[in-house]
Motif scaffolding. Structure first.
Motif, PDB file in Angstrom:
ATOM      1  N   CYS A   1      50.213  46.966  42.186  1.00 49.10           N
ATOM      2  CA  CYS A   1      49.552  46.763  40.892  1.00 49.10           C
ATOM      3  C   CYS A   1      50.458  47.114  39.709  1.00 49.10           C
ATOM      4  O   CYS A   1      50.097  46.852  38.565  1.00 49.10           O
ATOM      5  CB  CYS A   1      48.252  47.560  40.821  1.00 49.10           C
TER       6      CYS A   1
ATOM      7  N   TYR B   1      45.371  47.565  37.497  1.00 51.09           N
ATOM      8  CA  TYR B   1      45.188  46.440  38.407  1.00 51.09           C
ATOM      9  C   TYR B   1      46.010  45.257  37.914  1.00 51.09           C
ATOM     10  O   TYR B   1      45.904  44.852  36.751  1.00 51.09           O
ATOM     11  CB  TYR B   1      43.709  46.030  38.494  1.00 51.09           C
TER      12      TYR B   1
ATOM     13  N   TYR C   1      36.365  46.985  39.677  1.00 51.61           N
ATOM     14  CA  TYR C   1      37.479  47.411  40.526  1.00 51.61           C
ATOM     15  C   TYR C   1      37.413  48.915  40.792  1.00 51.61           C
ATOM     16  O   TYR C   1      37.574  49.362  41.922  1.00 51.61           O
ATOM     17  CB  TYR C   1      38.802  47.043  39.864  1.00 51.61           C
TER      18      TYR C   1
ATOM     19  N   ILE D   1      37.297  46.151  49.359  1.00 48.10           N
ATOM     20  CA  ILE D   1      37.300  45.166  48.277  1.00 48.10           C
ATOM     21  C   ILE D   1      37.884  43.892  48.863  1.00 48.10           C
ATOM     22  O   ILE D   1      39.022  43.885  49.334  1.00 48.10           O
ATOM     23  CB  ILE D   1      38.148  45.649  47.087  1.00 48.10           C
TER      24      ILE D   1
ATOM     25  N   PHE E   1      40.842  40.444  37.883  1.00 45.97           N
ATOM     26  CA  PHE E   1      40.048  40.869  39.029  1.00 45.97           C
ATOM     27  C   PHE E   1      38.961  39.855  39.377  1.00 45.97           C
ATOM     28  O   PHE E   1      38.309  39.974  40.415  1.00 45.97           O
ATOM     29  CB  PHE E   1      39.419  42.237  38.756  1.00 45.97           C
TER      30      PHE E   1
ATOM     31  N   CYS F   1      35.854  39.709  42.267  1.00 48.62           N
ATOM     32  CA  CYS F   1      34.713  40.430  41.677  1.00 48.62           C
ATOM     33  C   CYS F   1      33.384  39.751  42.014  1.00 48.62           C
ATOM     34  O   CYS F   1      33.206  38.555  41.768  1.00 48.62           O
ATOM     35  CB  CYS F   1      34.887  40.505  40.162  1.00 48.62           C
TER      36      CYS F   1
END
Length: 327
Positions: free
Chosen positions: A46, A231, A252, A273, A289, A293
């Motif tokens: 990240c 992220y 997140y 996730i 994200f 998501c």
């Protein structure tokens, strides 16, 4: 307001590759107050380590390129310093513990030689005084029989001991800021706890600020005062550590906290996730994200959300987060 030791504004770190431009860090801003611990957390890939190397001036150029409005350490912009000025700052007032001590320590030199070299590079001490200082630092990080172990080679020491040597080296010139990149990686839980306790104790004694980088939220809960959640090259949430754990707002962050194993919950499988961090050279157009998501809608996929205040000291980059209530 606490005195700010490090202030980063609009930091971007890009790498030119055969597959295009890798945007490892893409416009982040944060600050580290004097004497406080800031945690930078997120999955592998990240941009956490790239952030620390950028601040330290250790990104190779080429292929890397670091840009920012400013990276202020005290009243000096680190990015505008000459190479010699950066070298004097690095290891002196700004120091770093690298992720893997076995690859960070030179295997053909004793640990004492390596600590002494750092001391001689940043102080006016004589070699005799530098050796005494090195022994003092090994004692400070609780290495037994320091006067004898100073002449050991890295392979003569355990992983936990080598990590302590790295801490001793980083603190040998009494830095104002310590950057710790995954300081407990590959250590067993008992040694992890000892290293975290040691860092907290040394911070109290020396009054230094710490920027700790990790993917382990347990480490963050143990030592951090404030948390930055990163992220895909951007900061998506920042808050006081207690507020973040009590009331996470970004999906997140909620996913990261939900994936922590808990002994009070009966689960057959750990929560995860779905998906992976997007490639730095192929980022989504909107929220980065959004593809992972469960709450994302069309707006999330098209428009990148700004990092905005939703409560005092709590900022989130998410269209679904609540609007700040003002009196």
């Amino acid at each position: 307001m606490m005195d700010t030791l490090l202030e980063v504004r609009g930091l971007k770190t890009h790498f030119a590759t055969d597959r295009g431009l890798f945007r490892a860090v893409d416009g982040i801003s944060f600050s580290v107050p004097k004497g406080r611990t800031i945690g930078l957390v997120g999955e592998s890939g990240c941009g956490k380590s790239a952030t620390s190397l950028s601040v330290m001036g250790l990104v190779p150029s080429p292929p890397g390129k670091v840009e920012a409005e400013a990276v202020l350490f005290g009243n000096r912009d680190v990015l505008k310093l000459t190479a010699d000025e950066r070298r004097r700052l690095r290891g002196g007032k700004m120091s770093m513990i690298f992720q893997e001590p076995m690859t960070s320590l030179n295997p053909v030199h004793t640990v004492g030689q390596q600590i002494i070299e750092a001391i001689l590079a940043h102080t006016a001490m004589s070699p005799r005084a530098a050796r005494a200082r090195a022994i003092e630092m090994l004692e400070l990080v609780r290495i037994p029989s320091a006067a004898q172990r100073i002449d050991d080679f890295p392979h003569n020491m355990s992983g936990g001991m080598r990590q302590r040597v790295m801490i001793a080296m980083a603190l040998s010139c009494e830095p104002a800021l310590l950057i710790a990149d995954e300081p407990t990686t590959a250590l067993d839980v008992t040694i992890q706890a000892q290293i975290l306790d040691l860092l907290s104790d040394l911070q109290r004694r020396l009054g230094m600020a710490i920027l700790i980088i990790t993917h382990d939220l347990g480490v963050i809960a143990e030592v951090a005062d404030q948390v930055l959640v990163m992220y895909a090259g951007r900061i998506v949430e920042s808050a006081d550590v207690n507020d973040l754990f009590a009331d996470p707002q970004h999906p997140y962050t909620i996913g990261l906290l939900g994936s922590i194993p808990r002994i009070d919950v009966d689960r057959k499988r750990l929560a995860t996730i779905e998906g992976t961090v997007p490639s730095p050279n192929n980022q989504p157009a909107g929220c980065r994200f959004a593809p992972r998501c469960p709450f994302a809608d069309q707006r999330c996929r098209l428009d990148p959300p700004p990092l905005r205040d939703i409560a005092p000291g709590h900022r989130v980059a998410c269209w679904k987060a609540p609007v700040e209530v003002t009196s």
